[in-house]
Design a protein around this motif. Structure first.
Motif, short mmCIF file in Angstrom:
data_model
loop_
_atom_site.label_atom_id
_atom_site.label_comp_id
_atom_site.label_asym_id
_atom_site.label_seq_id
_atom_site.Cartn_x
_atom_site.Cartn_y
_atom_site.Cartn_z
N VAL A 274 0.79 -0.89 -0.06
CA VAL A 274 0.51 -0.03 0.12
C VAL A 274 0.84 1.43 0.22
CG1 VAL A 274 -1.22 1.38 1.43
CG2 VAL A 274 -2.08 -0.93 0.98
N MET A 275 2.19 1.06 0.96
CA MET A 275 2.49 2.47 1.17
C MET A 275 3.14 3.35 -0.06
SD MET A 275 2.07 3.63 3.88
CE MET A 275 2.75 4.92 4.25
N VAL A 276 3.68 1.80 -0.85
CA VAL A 276 4.55 2.81 -2.21
C VAL A 276 3.85 3.69 -2.78
CG1 VAL A 276 4.98 0.56 -3.56
CG2 VAL A 276 6.36 1.82 -3.34
N GLN A 277 2.23 3.12 -3.27
CA GLN A 277 1.58 3.37 -3.90
C GLN A 277 0.62 4.90 -3.12
OE1 GLN A 277 -0.59 0.72 -6.97
NE2 GLN A 277 -0.13 -0.71 -4.95
N ALA A 278 1.10 5.23 -1.78
CA ALA A 278 0.01 5.90 -1.56
C ALA A 278 0.23 7.20 -1.65
CB ALA A 278 0.80 6.10 -0.31
N VAL A 279 1.29 7.75 -2.65
CA VAL A 279 1.05 8.89 -3.13
C VAL A 279 0.17 9.68 -4.04
CG1 VAL A 279 2.57 10.90 -4.12
CG2 VAL A 279 3.27 10.08 -1.95
N ALA A 280 0.66 8.11 -5.12
CA ALA A 280 -0.49 8.15 -6.23
C ALA A 280 -1.63 7.82 -5.92
CB ALA A 280 0.24 6.86 -7.03
N TYR A 281 -2.22 7.26 -4.79
CA TYR A 281 -3.40 6.78 -4.58
C TYR A 281 -4.29 8.55 -3.89
CZ TYR A 281 -7.10 5.12 -1.41
OH TYR A 281 -8.67 5.00 -0.70
N LEU A 282 -3.48 8.22 -3.24
CA LEU A 282 -3.18 10.12 -2.79
C LEU A 282 -3.70 10.76 -3.78
CD1 LEU A 282 -1.76 11.01 0.39
CD2 LEU A 282 -4.38 10.25 0.82
N VAL A 283 -3.09 10.92 -4.91
CA VAL A 283 -3.40 12.52 -6.01
C VAL A 283 -4.61 11.83 -6.81
CG1 VAL A 283 -2.37 12.93 -8.65
CG2 VAL A 283 -1.22 12.60 -6.32
N GLU A 284 -4.79 10.33 -6.80
CA GLU A 284 -6.05 9.96 -7.63
C GLU A 284 -7.77 10.15 -7.02
OE1 GLU A 284 -5.17 5.77 -8.22
OE2 GLU A 284 -3.59 5.74 -9.58
N ASN A 285 -6.75 10.32 -5.45
CA ASN A 285 -8.21 10.59 -4.75
C ASN A 285 -8.70 12.17 -4.46
OD1 ASN A 285 -10.13 8.31 -3.80
ND2 ASN A 285 -7.87 7.30 -3.84
N GLY A 286 -8.02 13.58 -5.37
CA GLY A 286 -7.78 15.02 -5.66
C GLY A 286 -7.20 15.31 -4.56
#
Length: 440
Positions: A274-286
């Motif tokens: 999860v954590m290695v994609q956390a920045v991308a995840y937050l960007v994709e969620n606004g």
């Protein structure tokens, strides 16, 4: 202060104040290189999307760079431990820093993804092992015992969080202003400055030699541990403290070794999926890219606090209770992050930041302390390196599996499920392996 919490006394020509100053500088340099080793690795979270756009490829392909990086770091761990035992920490630091800088420069000038694999994956991955927890842990074990060792290792591991705090937002800012290629070059220059400054602070020959007690142990007669008595090592490690300690082959016979390695593996694969994609995840969620990177950096700010805090808590409520609490916080934080995609809110965001921030990496100093306690001796470096194979292979599997599950499903539900199951498996050795339930 109890005897087990004090550093080994100085040699006759040293005052206590001089000794403490030298030990403080040694720990500080370990923290700086820990920041460089893991902090630079964690910057990949903000290079992920720019690299996907630059090479017009899938996220899984780019994430494989990070996976190769952590795999190389893991595979290099036993070799680094052996090199430490044979050649000393100074050569490891020099070689690791130069290799890391070379990898960053190579990536900056790459015109294809395979060169990024070579620079960031192979070079910086291998370098991070030489600048990471294995040489730090083996070096400090020559000067500290018991809870003093745990506390100082918590500071060293806290360097990984400090590295994320400083380098992840800085890298995002550099990418935004200068592009990802120049960002890698600037990071290489900063590492060179840290190397030149740090290596002037320590008398490395003396640091490598260890305390008088350590030197006396190295001159002791080796003890051979029959296989049927291997588990007794865990219960009566005091007998080893006046000897050379177990060899790697002997350590492999102890259930605690495999328990520690499995804790590292499943915890790492669960968190990094999860954590290695956390920045991308937050960007994709606004969230804006710099805002998302700053949130990740805030977790880095809290991580060292959590590491030190859990090391303190370990001495108050015991290792098993401390570990269980850390896993509870990690699971709670990841659940909060998971729910953000449906119910974006400040409370959920803060729950993620606080719970994961305080628990992310909290197990690492406890594992290092337990390993040093059980396997103290002249072969501790290579044993630590083999135990950390679990961490690196877990990060490799988790980062790659997380990206693969995202690409296959088009979302994050499977990623978070994989993470939760892995963390639940990761805590089991602390409940089932006798030597890990109450070791300090």
């Amino acid at each position: 202060m109890p005897d087990e919490e004090k550093p080994h006394p100085p040699e006759d020509d040293d005052s206590t104040a001089t000794l403490m100053r030298r030990l403080g500088l040694m720990v500080a340099v370990c923290v700086l290189f820990s920041m460089a080793a893991r902090g630079l690795a964690e910057t990949f979270t903000v290079f992920l999307l720019p690299l996907v756009e630059e090479f017009n490829t899938s996220r899984t392909s780019v994430m494989a760079v990070y996976s190769v990086q952590v795999l190389c770091s893991a595979l290099a761990g036993p070799l680094v431990g052996h090199l430490f035992d044979r050649f000393g920490v100074l050569r490891l630091y020099l070689g690791g820093a130069l290799l890391q800088m070379s990898g960053l420069v190579l990536a900056a000038f790459s015109d294809s993804l395979w060169l990024v694999f070579l620079g960031i994956g192979l070079c910086t991955g291998t370098a991070s092992a030489a600048l990471g927890s294995v040489p730090h842990g083996a070096l400090l074990a020559r000067w500290f015992d018991g809870r003093a060792y745990t506390r100082n290792m918590s500071l060293v591991f806290a360097g990984t969080g400090l590295g994320s705090l400083v380098l992840v937002p800085l890298s995002q800012w550099l990418i935004g202003h200068y592009g990802w290629r120049h960002a890698y070059l600037i990071l290489a220059g900063l590492l060179l400055i840290v190397l030149l400054l740090s290596l002037q602070l320590i008398n490395w020959r003396r640091a490598q030699a260890g305390s008088p007690q350590w030197q006396a142990r190295r001159q002791a007669v080796p003890v051979q541990i029959p296989a049927q008595e291997a588990d007794a090592v865990v219960r009566n490690d005091d007998a080893l403290r006046s000897q050379e300690g177990p060899s790697l082959v002997q350590a492999l016979r102890v259930p605690a070794f495999w328990g520690l390695a499995s804790v590292y593996f499943f915890t790492s694969t669960g968190m990094y999926s999860v954590m290695v994609q956390a920045v991308a995840y937050l960007v994709e969620n606004g969230f804006a890219p710099l805002q998302a990177a700053s949130i990740y950096g805030l977790i880095g700010l809290l991580t060292p606090v959590g590491m030190i805090g859990f090391s303190w808590l370990d001495g108050r409520i015991g290792r098993q209770a401390s570990v269980l609490l850390s896993y509870l916080l990690s699971l709670s934080g990841l659940i909060a992050l998971f729910l953000l995609q449906w119910w974006p809110s400040i409370p959920l965001l803060w729950a993620f930041v606080l719970c994961v921030g305080f628990s992310f990496g909290a197990r690492a100093p406890l594992i290092a302390s337990t390993t040093a306690r059980i396997f103290q001796g002249r072969h501790l470096g290579v044993i630590l390196g083999c135990v950390t194979l679990g961490a690196g292979s877990g990060m490799f599997a988790g980062s790659l599996m997380g990206a693969f599950l995202h690409d296959v499903t088009g979302g994050y539900v499977a990623v978070f499920c994989y993470s939760a199951i892995s963390l639940l498996i990761g805590v089991l050795p602390f409940l089932t392996v006798r030597a890990l339930r109450g070791a300090i």
